[in-house]
Design a protein around this motif. Structure first.
Motif, PDB file in Angstrom:
ATOM      1  N   MET A   1     -31.390  63.880  91.775  1.00 44.71           N
ATOM      2  CA  MET A   1     -31.656  65.274  92.110  1.00 44.71           C
ATOM      3  C   MET A   1     -30.364  66.036  92.321  1.00 44.71           C
ATOM      4  SD  MET A   1     -35.104  65.256  94.424  1.00 44.71           S
ATOM      5  CE  MET A   1     -34.300  66.067  95.735  1.00 44.71           C
ATOM      6  N   ALA A   2     -30.395  67.325  92.017  1.00 44.35           N
ATOM      7  CA  ALA A   2     -29.174  68.118  92.175  1.00 44.35           C
ATOM      8  C   ALA A   2     -29.507  69.599  92.162  1.00 44.35           C
ATOM      9  CB  ALA A   2     -28.220  67.812  91.032  1.00 44.35           C
ATOM     10  N   SER A   3     -28.645  70.364  92.785  1.00 42.35           N
ATOM     11  CA  SER A   3     -28.780  71.822  92.685  1.00 42.35           C
ATOM     12  C   SER A   3     -28.090  72.277  91.396  1.00 42.35           C
ATOM     13  CB  SER A   3     -28.124  72.480  93.891  1.00 42.35           C
ATOM     14  OG  SER A   3     -26.767  72.110  93.929  1.00 42.35           O
ATOM     15  N   VAL A   4     -28.391  73.512  90.990  1.00 46.64           N
ATOM     16  CA  VAL A   4     -27.712  74.115  89.834  1.00 46.64           C
ATOM     17  C   VAL A   4     -27.172  75.455  90.308  1.00 46.64           C
ATOM     18  CG1 VAL A   4     -27.996  75.063  87.512  1.00 46.64           C
ATOM     19  CG2 VAL A   4     -29.310  73.036  88.185  1.00 46.64           C
ATOM     20  N   THR A   5     -25.882  75.687  90.093  1.00 48.15           N
ATOM     21  CA  THR A   5     -25.292  76.955  90.527  1.00 48.15           C
ATOM     22  C   THR A   5     -24.627  77.648  89.351  1.00 48.15           C
ATOM     23  OG1 THR A   5     -24.817  75.844  92.608  1.00 48.15           O
ATOM     24  CG2 THR A   5     -23.851  78.023  92.312  1.00 48.15           C
ATOM     25  N   LEU A   6     -25.072  78.875  89.092  1.00 49.96           N
ATOM     26  CA  LEU A   6     -24.458  79.688  88.037  1.00 49.96           C
ATOM     27  C   LEU A   6     -23.635  80.774  88.734  1.00 49.96           C
ATOM     28  CD1 LEU A   6     -27.632  80.093  85.803  1.00 49.96           C
ATOM     29  CD2 LEU A   6     -25.782  78.447  85.532  1.00 49.96           C
ATOM     30  N   ASN A   7     -22.361  80.834  88.365  1.00 50.61           N
ATOM     31  CA  ASN A   7     -21.450  81.798  89.003  1.00 50.61           C
ATOM     32  C   ASN A   7     -20.859  82.737  87.979  1.00 50.61           C
ATOM     33  OD1 ASN A   7     -21.274  81.381  91.801  1.00 50.61           O
ATOM     34  ND2 ASN A   7     -20.195  79.446  91.442  1.00 50.61           N
ATOM     35  N   GLY A   8     -21.161  84.016  88.095  1.00 49.39           N
ATOM     36  CA  GLY A   8     -20.534  85.026  87.233  1.00 49.39           C
ATOM     37  C   GLY A   8     -20.695  84.751  85.749  1.00 49.39           C
ATOM     38  N   LEU A  19     -26.397  87.925  78.569  1.00 48.47           N
ATOM     39  CA  LEU A  19     -26.402  87.741  80.031  1.00 48.47           C
ATOM     40  C   LEU A  19     -25.246  88.530  80.621  1.00 48.47           C
ATOM     41  CD1 LEU A  19     -27.022  83.901  80.484  1.00 48.47           C
ATOM     42  CD2 LEU A  19     -28.654  85.748  80.877  1.00 48.47           C
ATOM     43  N   LYS A  20     -25.543  89.183  81.766  1.00 50.67           N
ATOM     44  CA  LYS A  20     -24.524  90.034  82.397  1.00 50.67           C
ATOM     45  C   LYS A  20     -24.311  89.594  83.837  1.00 50.67           C
ATOM     46  CE  LYS A  20     -26.397  93.647  79.518  1.00 50.67           C
ATOM     47  NZ  LYS A  20     -27.520  94.565  79.415  1.00 50.67           N
ATOM     48  N   ALA A  21     -23.141  89.099  84.149  1.00 45.53           N
ATOM     49  CA  ALA A  21     -22.743  88.797  85.534  1.00 45.53           C
ATOM     50  C   ALA A  21     -23.845  88.101  86.320  1.00 45.53           C
ATOM     51  CB  ALA A  21     -22.315  90.091  86.240  1.00 45.53           C
ATOM     52  N   LEU A  22     -24.278  86.959  85.826  1.00 41.48           N
ATOM     53  CA  LEU A  22     -25.400  86.256  86.453  1.00 41.48           C
ATOM     54  C   LEU A  22     -24.923  85.293  87.535  1.00 41.48           C
ATOM     55  CD1 LEU A  22     -28.320  85.175  86.615  1.00 41.48           C
ATOM     56  CD2 LEU A  22     -27.801  83.723  84.655  1.00 41.48           C
ATOM     57  N   ASP A  23     -25.419  85.499  88.755  1.00 46.30           N
ATOM     58  CA  ASP A  23     -25.217  84.544  89.845  1.00 46.30           C
ATOM     59  C   ASP A  23     -26.591  84.040  90.244  1.00 46.30           C
ATOM     60  OD1 ASP A  23     -22.403  84.912  90.228  1.00 46.30           O
ATOM     61  OD2 ASP A  23     -22.856  86.846  91.179  1.00 46.30           O
ATOM     62  N   LEU A  24     -26.763  82.734  90.237  1.00 46.59           N
ATOM     63  CA  LEU A  24     -28.077  82.185  90.600  1.00 46.59           C
ATOM     64  C   LEU A  24     -27.898  80.770  91.105  1.00 46.59           C
ATOM     65  CD1 LEU A  24     -31.220  82.361  90.517  1.00 46.59           C
ATOM     66  CD2 LEU A  24     -31.111  81.541  88.159  1.00 46.59           C
ATOM     67  N   GLU A  25     -28.526  80.487  92.268  1.00 44.17           N
ATOM     68  CA  GLU A  25     -28.500  79.115  92.753  1.00 44.17           C
ATOM     69  C   GLU A  25     -29.907  78.542  92.760  1.00 44.17           C
ATOM     70  OE1 GLU A  25     -26.928  78.258  96.652  1.00 44.17           O
ATOM     71  OE2 GLU A  25     -27.347  76.122  96.332  1.00 44.17           O
ATOM     72  N   ILE A  26     -30.056  77.412  92.094  1.00 45.81           N
ATOM     73  CA  ILE A  26     -31.332  76.707  92.088  1.00 45.81           C
ATOM     74  C   ILE A  26     -31.144  75.503  92.999  1.00 45.81           C
ATOM     75  CG2 ILE A  26     -33.003  75.496  90.634  1.00 45.81           C
ATOM     76  CD1 ILE A  26     -31.469  77.368  88.339  1.00 45.81           C
ATOM     77  N   ARG A  27     -31.981  75.445  94.036  1.00 47.31           N
ATOM     78  CA  ARG A  27     -31.750  74.434  95.075  1.00 47.31           C
ATOM     79  C   ARG A  27     -32.195  73.049  94.616  1.00 47.31           C
ATOM     80  NH1 ARG A  27     -34.951  78.438  98.917  1.00 47.31           N
ATOM     81  NH2 ARG A  27     -33.336  80.019  99.193  1.00 47.31           N
ATOM     82  N   ASP A  28     -31.629  72.086  95.271  1.00 47.32           N
ATOM     83  CA  ASP A  28     -31.975  70.695  95.031  1.00 47.32           C
ATOM     84  C   ASP A  28     -33.492  70.495  95.210  1.00 47.32           C
ATOM     85  OD1 ASP A  28     -31.642  68.039  94.664  1.00 47.32           O
ATOM     86  OD2 ASP A  28     -30.836  67.619  96.649  1.00 47.32           O
ATOM     87  N   GLY A  29     -34.170  70.002  94.194  1.00 49.74           N
ATOM     88  CA  GLY A  29     -35.598  69.701  94.301  1.00 49.74           C
ATOM     89  C   GLY A  29     -36.507  70.908  94.105  1.00 49.74           C
ATOM     90  N   ALA A 184     -40.387  65.696  92.826  1.00 48.24           N
ATOM     91  CA  ALA A 184     -39.442  66.426  93.695  1.00 48.24           C
ATOM     92  C   ALA A 184     -38.058  66.557  93.055  1.00 48.24           C
ATOM     93  CB  ALA A 184     -39.345  65.779  95.070  1.00 48.24           C
ATOM     94  N   THR A 185     -38.044  66.669  91.724  1.00 47.80           N
ATOM     95  CA  THR A 185     -36.768  66.848  91.003  1.00 47.80           C
ATOM     96  C   THR A 185     -36.573  68.335  90.736  1.00 47.80           C
ATOM     97  OG1 THR A 185     -37.250  64.773  89.887  1.00 47.80           O
ATOM     98  CG2 THR A 185     -35.471  66.080  88.965  1.00 47.80           C
ATOM     99  N   THR A 186     -35.328  68.760  90.709  1.00 48.74           N
ATOM    100  CA  THR A 186     -35.005  70.148  90.384  1.00 48.74           C
ATOM    101  C   THR A 186     -35.536  70.479  88.988  1.00 48.74           C
ATOM    102  OG1 THR A 186     -32.975  69.713  91.587  1.00 48.74           O
ATOM    103  CG2 THR A 186     -33.086  71.798  90.364  1.00 48.74           C
ATOM    104  N   ALA A 187     -36.223  71.607  88.870  1.00 52.97           N
ATOM    105  CA  ALA A 187     -36.757  71.994  87.559  1.00 52.97           C
ATOM    106  C   ALA A 187     -36.534  73.486  87.337  1.00 52.97           C
ATOM    107  CB  ALA A 187     -38.247  71.679  87.484  1.00 52.97           C
ATOM    108  N   VAL A 188     -36.131  73.819  86.123  1.00 51.57           N
ATOM    109  CA  VAL A 188     -35.961  75.223  85.744  1.00 51.57           C
ATOM    110  C   VAL A 188     -36.907  75.464  84.581  1.00 51.57           C
ATOM    111  CG1 VAL A 188     -34.326  77.041  85.174  1.00 51.57           C
ATOM    112  CG2 VAL A 188     -33.520  74.964  86.326  1.00 51.57           C
ATOM    113  N   TYR A 189     -37.777  76.474  84.739  1.00 49.37           N
ATOM    114  CA  TYR A 189     -38.909  76.640  83.863  1.00 49.37           C
ATOM    115  C   TYR A 189     -38.910  78.062  83.297  1.00 49.37           C
ATOM    116  CZ  TYR A 189     -43.909  76.339  82.646  1.00 49.37           C
ATOM    117  OH  TYR A 189     -45.111  76.309  81.992  1.00 49.37           O
ATOM    118  N   VAL A 190     -38.705  78.183  82.001  1.00 48.49           N
ATOM    119  CA  VAL A 190     -38.678  79.505  81.371  1.00 48.49           C
ATOM    120  C   VAL A 190     -40.086  79.931  80.966  1.00 48.49           C
ATOM    121  CG1 VAL A 190     -38.052  80.679  79.219  1.00 48.49           C
ATOM    122  CG2 VAL A 190     -36.318  79.442  80.500  1.00 48.49           C
TER     123      VAL A 190
END
Ligand code: ATP
Length: 348
Positions: A1-8, A19-29, A184-190
């Motif tokens: 498991m892990a978080s995902v952090t997108l910075n700028g 994409l324009k200046a994207l900051d987004l944190e996806i938390r662990d799990g 309980a794994t981190t998931a990003v769903y479009v």
């Protein structure tokens, strides 16, 4: 498991700024939905996390590791595509096992993984079949299984339900929720389907035109949208918008006025947003005519004409409305949404 952090993060394709200046944190799990209309940048965001796209600027972190320059195959992620991308010449068992064979995992370990994934996804009876011998829903489960056997620290899913029919979609939606609750794994769903995002996600990130507009829990986004775009995108039937003017005692509403105590000056123009469930029958309310009535069984959607203003109303099925029926309605004043007519921003 892990978080995902997108910075700028920004991403240009020639002159298109996807994409324009994207900051987004996806938390662990966390199960995070990326929601927005076609072309808003959801898939580009997912591909940037996956390493399929390299951002023009910015960094991608998985856990505390900067993976911006790490190739896709070394990011410890697994992707599930809309098209499923199964190997047509391999059986289900082989499709599930393939990525592990490439990694030179031992045969008994592969067999155990395949059995476990098949068990979780109810694929046991189909292990010897080829993809062409499966239904759309079964293929979708194989695609998920292929991701599952790899035990990734992050799952990336790109509209995985969009090839299923309406009934199967709703059913699979619930199955996926159960599966990810268990994993309980981190998931990003479009998805571009607000109902999917609302029902499946822990949090939703709403995009428009390459920009992240809002991140929040589904009900937070629903009840506290930052602007008119988010307000209109989340909810079904969508919020109705009415251009109106503030009076000393409320808001002009067609030929009538609705009473409310508002902080704006009399004469200010505002856009009023009304959710269908906030329009209720009331004996002392505004006269309305039901121009269209949709009977959905347990509830009804009425498209009303309220003194020349068209608004949608949701009603229970206690009284069955007929087309052309006259009624009087009230809009709960504590449920008003007000937007700046120029910028679309939510007004306090
Ligand atoms: P959809 O739901 O239709 O897949 P999306 O929200 O996932 O849309 P993206 O695929 O991320 O949107 O695309 C964002 C913008 O970038 C769009 O304007 C698209 O045309 C553009 N774009 C994406 N990929 C490329 C590419 N490889 N080359 C040029 N333009 C691209």
């Amino acid at each position: 498991m892990a978080s995902v952090t997108l910075n700028g993060i920004s991403k240009c394709f020639g002159r298109v700024e996807a994409l324009k200046a994207l900051d987004l944190e996806i938390r662990d799990g966390e199960f995070m939905a990326l929601l927005g209309p076609s072309g808003c940048g959801k898939t580009t965001t997912l591909n940037t996390i996956a390493g399929i796209e390299t951002p023009t600027t910015g960094t991608v972190m998985i856990g505390d590791r900067d993976v911006t320059k790490v190739p896709a195959m070394r990011r410890d992620i697994a992707m599930v595509f809309q098209s499923y991308a199964l190997y047509p010449h391999m059986t289900v068992a082989k499709n599930l096992a393939f990525a592990l064979e490439v990694r030179r995992m031992s045969s008994p370990a592969i067999a155990a993984k395949v059995e476990q994934a098949a068990g979780m996804l109810d694929l046991g009876p189909y292990l010897d079949r080829y993809p062409r011998q499966l239904s759309g829903g079964q293929r979708q489960r194989v695609a998920l299984g292929r991701a599952l056997v790899r035990d990734p620290s992050v799952f990336l899913l790109d509209e995985p339900l969009s090839n299923l029919d309406a009934v199967l979609r709703v059913q699979t939606r619930a199955e996926l929720v159960r599966l990810f609750q268990r994993l309980a794994t981190t998931a990003v769903y479009v998805t571009h389907d607000q109902a999917e995002a609302m029902t499946m996600a822990d949090r939703i990130a709403v995009f428009e035109n390459g920009r992240l507009l809002q991140v929040g829990a589904p009900l937070d986004i629903y009840r506290n949208p930052v602007n008119r775009f988010v307000a209109g995108f989340v909810g079904s039937p969508p919020m109705t918008f009415v251009d109106t003017e503030v009076t000393g005692t409320g808001l002009k509403f067609g030929a009538a006025e609705i009473a409310a105590s508002l902080p704006m000056r009399a004469g200010s123009k505002v856009t009023l947003g009304i959710r269908p469930e906030d329009v209720v029958p009331a004996a002392d309310g505004l006269p309305a005519v039901a121009e269209v009535v949709e009977h959905l069984g347990g509830l009804q959607i009425l498209y009303l004409d309220v003194g020349g203003v068209p608004i949608a109303m949701q009603a229970d099925a206690d009284h069955i409305f007929r087309r052309g029926e006259r009624l009087t309605v009230r809009i709960a004043p504590d449920r008003f949404y007000l937007f700046d007519p120029e910028s679309g921003q939510t007004l306090a």
